[in-house]
Design a protein around this motif. Sequence first.
Motif, PDB file in Angstrom:
ATOM      1  N   ARG A   1      -7.525  44.408 -20.228  1.00  0.00           N
ATOM      2  CA  ARG A   1      -7.118  45.528 -19.373  1.00  0.00           C
ATOM      3  C   ARG A   1      -5.630  45.369 -19.096  1.00  0.00           C
ATOM      4  NH1 ARG A   1     -11.738  44.064 -15.723  1.00  0.00           N
ATOM      5  NH2 ARG A   1     -13.511  45.120 -16.645  1.00  0.00           N
TER       6      ARG A   1
ATOM      7  N   GLU B   1     -22.260  28.109 -21.847  1.00  0.00           N
ATOM      8  CA  GLU B   1     -23.195  29.220 -21.618  1.00  0.00           C
ATOM      9  C   GLU B   1     -22.545  30.467 -22.171  1.00  0.00           C
ATOM     10  OE1 GLU B   1     -22.858  32.111 -19.456  1.00  0.00           O
ATOM     11  OE2 GLU B   1     -20.765  31.555 -19.373  1.00  0.00           O
TER      12      GLU B   1
ATOM     13  N   TYR C   1     -19.447  37.567 -23.645  1.00  0.00           N
ATOM     14  CA  TYR C   1     -18.676  36.637 -22.825  1.00  0.00           C
ATOM     15  C   TYR C   1     -19.227  35.231 -22.998  1.00  0.00           C
ATOM     16  CZ  TYR C   1     -17.282  40.908 -20.343  1.00  0.00           C
ATOM     17  OH  TYR C   1     -16.789  42.139 -20.024  1.00  0.00           O
TER      18      TYR C   1
ATOM     19  N   GLY D   1     -25.280  33.884 -16.593  1.00  0.00           N
ATOM     20  CA  GLY D   1     -24.494  32.687 -16.877  1.00  0.00           C
ATOM     21  C   GLY D   1     -24.740  31.620 -15.818  1.00  0.00           C
TER      22      GLY D   1
ATOM     23  N   ARG E   1     -21.070  50.821 -15.375  1.00  0.00           N
ATOM     24  CA  ARG E   1     -21.009  49.705 -14.425  1.00  0.00           C
ATOM     25  C   ARG E   1     -21.811  50.028 -13.168  1.00  0.00           C
ATOM     26  NH1 ARG E   1     -17.023  45.631 -15.239  1.00  0.00           N
ATOM     27  NH2 ARG E   1     -15.727  46.065 -17.048  1.00  0.00           N
TER      28      ARG E   1
END
Length: 220
Positions: free
Chosen positions: A53, A81, A91, A116, A159
Motif C-alpha cells: 500500500r 506459520e 501471508y 496464525g 474486509r
Amino acid sequence: MNEVIDRLKKVRKGAMFIIEAPSGTGKGTVAKEILKNDPNIKFSVSVTTRPPREGEVEGVDYYFVTDEQYDEFLAQDAFYEYVDSQYGARYGTLRSEVDSFINVGQDVLFDMDWAGARQMRKKAGKDVVTIYLLPPSIKELRKRLENRGTDSREVIEKRMGIILDKISHWDEFDYVIVNVSLEETVRKIQKIISGERMKRVRQVGLKGFVQELIKEAKED
Ligand code: 5GP
C-alpha cells in the motif's frame, strides 16, 4: 548488585507478542507506537503476496513477494506459520524472524490473524502472548477503513464481510482491549509486556540466581 541485575536481564527468554484485530481497528498504529518506545521488542516482518500500500516499505512493513517466491518459502519449510488467501493474498511468518531473537531474550511483536495465532500457540506454547483489539463500534471501523483511503471499495466491502468472522475469535486471546484511544491502548499493551517479562518462566536466569542466594545464605 548492578552486575547481578545485568546478568539476569541477559538470560531472560524472549516472548512473542501477537496483536490481532479486525482491519481498521488501528492495530498497525498501535504496533508502531509500541516499537518506537521499546528497544527490547522487534517487529516480525511477514511475507505477503499482496502489493504494497502507499507508504509501505519493503523489509519494514512486509517482505513483498510473488506467488512463486512464496511457494519456494513453503517448499523450504521456511515459515513458522502461514495463512493462505484471507483477502486473496497469502501471508507467512519466517522462522528467521523469530527463533534467533527469542533465545537471546529479545521480544518479538507479530501482526497476524487468529489462524496464525492458533498455529503459533500450538508450536510455541508458553512463549506466546496474544492480544486482541476490538473496535469501539462497527460504524467507527467502517469510517476508519474508508478514511484510510488505501483500499478500493471492493476490498473494503470484502474486509467488512469477514469482520464478523474475525471478531468471533476474540475469546481465543489472552488479553482483549477495546481500542477507544490510541494512547490508552498503547499504555495498556506496555503494561501487558512488562508484566509478561516478569513471569517466572521468562526469567530463565532466576534458577541460578536463587541457587547463589541459597549458597550465600548457608555461608552467612
Ligand atoms: P493487511 O493486508 O491488512 O496488512 O493484513 C491482513 C491480515 O493478515 C491482518 O489480519 C494481518 O494481521 C494478517 N497477517 C499479516 N501478516 C501475517 C502473517 O505473517 N501470518 C498471518 N497468519 N497473518 C498475517
